[in-house]
Write an enzyme that holds these catalytic residues in place. Structure first.
Site, PDB file in Angstrom:
ATOM      1  N   GLY A  42       0.794  -1.220   0.000  1.00 25.28           N
ATOM      2  CA  GLY A  42       0.000   0.000   0.000  1.00 25.28           C
ATOM      3  C   GLY A  42       0.825   1.268   0.000  1.00 25.28           C
ATOM      4  N   THR A  43       1.933   1.273   0.720  1.00 27.13           N
ATOM      5  CA  THR A  43       2.760   2.483   0.779  1.00 27.13           C
ATOM      6  C   THR A  43       3.330   2.826  -0.589  1.00 27.13           C
ATOM      7  OG1 THR A  43       3.324   2.191   3.116  1.00 27.13           O
ATOM      8  CG2 THR A  43       4.854   3.472   1.772  1.00 27.13           C
ATOM      9  N   ASN A  61      -8.073   4.053   8.841  1.00 26.04           N
ATOM     10  CA  ASN A  61      -7.379   2.949   9.491  1.00 26.04           C
ATOM     11  C   ASN A  61      -7.358   3.045  11.010  1.00 26.04           C
ATOM     12  OD1 ASN A  61      -5.608   5.228   8.749  1.00 26.04           O
ATOM     13  ND2 ASN A  61      -4.012   4.083   9.804  1.00 26.04           N
ATOM     14  N   GLN A 100      -7.762  -0.636   3.846  1.00 31.40           N
ATOM     15  CA  GLN A 100      -8.600  -1.125   4.943  1.00 31.40           C
ATOM     16  C   GLN A 100     -10.019  -1.479   4.487  1.00 31.40           C
ATOM     17  OE1 GLN A 100      -7.691  -1.945   7.924  1.00 31.40           O
ATOM     18  NE2 GLN A 100      -5.634  -1.082   7.927  1.00 31.40           N
ATOM     19  N   SER A 130      -2.897  -3.665  -0.230  1.00 32.79           N
ATOM     20  CA  SER A 130      -1.767  -4.354   0.384  1.00 32.79           C
ATOM     21  C   SER A 130      -2.169  -5.768   0.775  1.00 32.79           C
ATOM     22  CB  SER A 130      -1.296  -3.582   1.620  1.00 32.79           C
ATOM     23  OG  SER A 130      -0.066  -4.071   2.081  1.00 32.79           O
ATOM     24  N   HIS A 149      -0.993  -8.040   2.850  1.00 31.60           N
ATOM     25  CA  HIS A 149      -0.970  -8.531   4.226  1.00 31.60           C
ATOM     26  C   HIS A 149      -2.161  -8.045   5.050  1.00 31.60           C
ATOM     27  CE1 HIS A 149       0.607  -4.983   6.584  1.00 31.60           C
ATOM     28  NE2 HIS A 149       0.852  -4.565   5.357  1.00 31.60           N
ATOM     29  N   THR A 174      11.855  -6.874 -11.166  1.00 25.97           N
ATOM     30  CA  THR A 174      11.390  -8.247 -11.380  1.00 25.97           C
ATOM     31  C   THR A 174      10.226  -8.564 -10.458  1.00 25.97           C
ATOM     32  OG1 THR A 174      13.617  -8.931 -12.014  1.00 25.97           O
ATOM     33  CG2 THR A 174      12.082 -10.666 -11.357  1.00 25.97           C
ATOM     34  N   CYS A 234       1.816   2.105  11.856  1.00 21.70           N
ATOM     35  CA  CYS A 234       2.900   2.964  11.361  1.00 21.70           C
ATOM     36  C   CYS A 234       3.207   4.102  12.327  1.00 21.70           C
ATOM     37  CB  CYS A 234       2.538   3.531   9.988  1.00 21.70           C
ATOM     38  SG  CYS A 234       2.367   2.255   8.724  1.00 21.70           S
TER      39      CYS A 234
END
Length: 380
Positions: A69-70, A149, A178, A199, A201, A237, A324
């Site tokens: 996401g970042t 979030n 989220q 993201s 995870h 890659t 974060c």
């Protein structure tokens, strides 16, 4: 152990981990290589792209793989700034965005771009009328998260989409990290949304993998240059095992939500009802117009990290605000934007749930919380 920090990261699904391991072992080729081993890897890559696109109801060519996401947020903001700088230098974000957006916007400001911040209401929702007043002819991007979030407020993406129909040249970005698998897709992926970031995870996929939705017809400058991967838009890659694992995790997450559509909401509702009975508890996450998996509250007089560590001693894992920001021990940026008093904001903690959580875990948490509440009350 009771894990209530799913908004920070979710445990990877065993099936997704198995996919990751088997792909790592069996698919050794680089997707860009011309030989058959490279072709095998490329076929898996494109299958994963299609699977993700199908889950969202978009075209395969509108999905681009990232590290999370970042990177997605950085790419969309900086890529828009670079691509459209000859047409304007003005960006609008909301006052409750993730640091991946706010700090990127701050960097762009230092490079000469103009950034406006749209305010939110006392409940934590972007003020659409105020946002409309910030738009000007130099505006090239509006960026608003789908689900906050920290408190879980579902932002008025449909209303902002309606507003931006009158400004077709402005890029509209939604940070949907989220929201995906937690809130119905049509609430945040409207036909006016140009870009969205995700993201893996956050939906039981591997760390270090993510993707961007990029609506066909829009233009974005690359953030990563080099080998020309992802149609020359995101060089590097591709992490084939992580991408294939992510695609499987996303499908499994949607299936789990479909099997238990109201499960998480019922858990949160039970928690809300119980916590409302405590005089020194202030709730910031209600049920209406809030995501079902996030509950933020403060215990008056007790700093958030103190309560988090007290719960941790009982093997209950929560967080202060966002992962974060929690280690920085700063007050919630969202609560600050909502004009919540500083003393109350620094007492906030976040519980974030998942379909794997149970009512028995909720009841155990409430037993422990009651004990801690009485202990802190005596101290105070």
């Amino acid at each position: 152990m009771i894990y209530f920090d799913n908004s920070a990261t979710t445990p990877i699904f065993p099936q997704a981990l198995d996919t990751y391991v088997k792909t790592s072992q069996r698919i050794i080729g680089n997707p860009s290589s011309l030989h058959d081993l490279g072709n095998q890897a490329n076929r898996l890559l494109e299958q994963a792209r299609k699977q993700i696109a199908d889950q969202l109801g978009v075209q395969s060519k509108e999905i681009y793989f990232t590290s999370g996401g970042t990177e997605g947020d950085n790419w969309i903001l900086k890529g828009t700034a670079l691509e459209k700088k000859e047409f304007g230098n003005h960006l609008i974000i909301s006052s409750i965005e993730h640091p991946a957006v706010t700090e990127t916007a701050e960097q762009l400001r230092s490079l000469g771009f103009d950034v406006s911040v749209a305010p939110v209401t006392a409940e934590g929702f972007v003020d659409v009328e105020a946002l409309a007043g910030l738009i000007r002819k130099e505006t090239i991007l509006v960026s608003v998260m789908a689900v906050n979030n920290e408190i879980g407020s579902i932002q008025p993406i449909k209303e902002i989409s309606d507003l931006l129909e009158n400004y077709p040249k402005i890029h509209f970005h939604v940070d949907a990290v989220q929201a995906i698998t937690k809130v119905e897709t049509n609430q945040w992926l409207t036909s006016r949304v140009d870009f969205a970031s995700f993201s893996a995870h956050k939906f039981h996929g591997p760390r270090g993998a993510g993707f961007v939705f990029w609506r066909d017809g829009r233009k974005l400058a690359p953030l990563m240059n080099g080998g020309g991967q992802e149609k020359n838009h995101r060089s590097g890659t591709e992490n084939v095992p992580a991408i294939v694992s992510m695609a499987r995790a996303l499908r499994l997450s949607f299936e789990r939500k479909a099997e238990k559509p109201e499960h998480v909401r019922l858990l949160k509702n039970y928690l809300l009802d119980a916590l409302e009975s405590y005089d020194k508890v202030t709730l910031f996450s209600k049920m209406e117009e809030f995501a079902p998996h996030i509950l933020c509250f403060s215990l008056k007089g007790i700093r958030g990290e103190v309560l988090v560590h007290a719960l941790e001693e009982k093997q209950i894992y929560t967080s202060t605000t966002s992962a974060c920001s929690s280690k920085k021990q700063v007050e919630s940026g969202t609560l600050h934007a909502m004009n919540v008093p500083s003393q109350l904001a620094t007492s906030a903690i976040r519980i974030s749930l998942d379909e794997s959580n149970t009512m028995a875990e909720i009841e155990q948490f409430l037993i422990v919380f009651h004990q801690l509440y009485q202990k802190f009350e005596k101290i105070n």
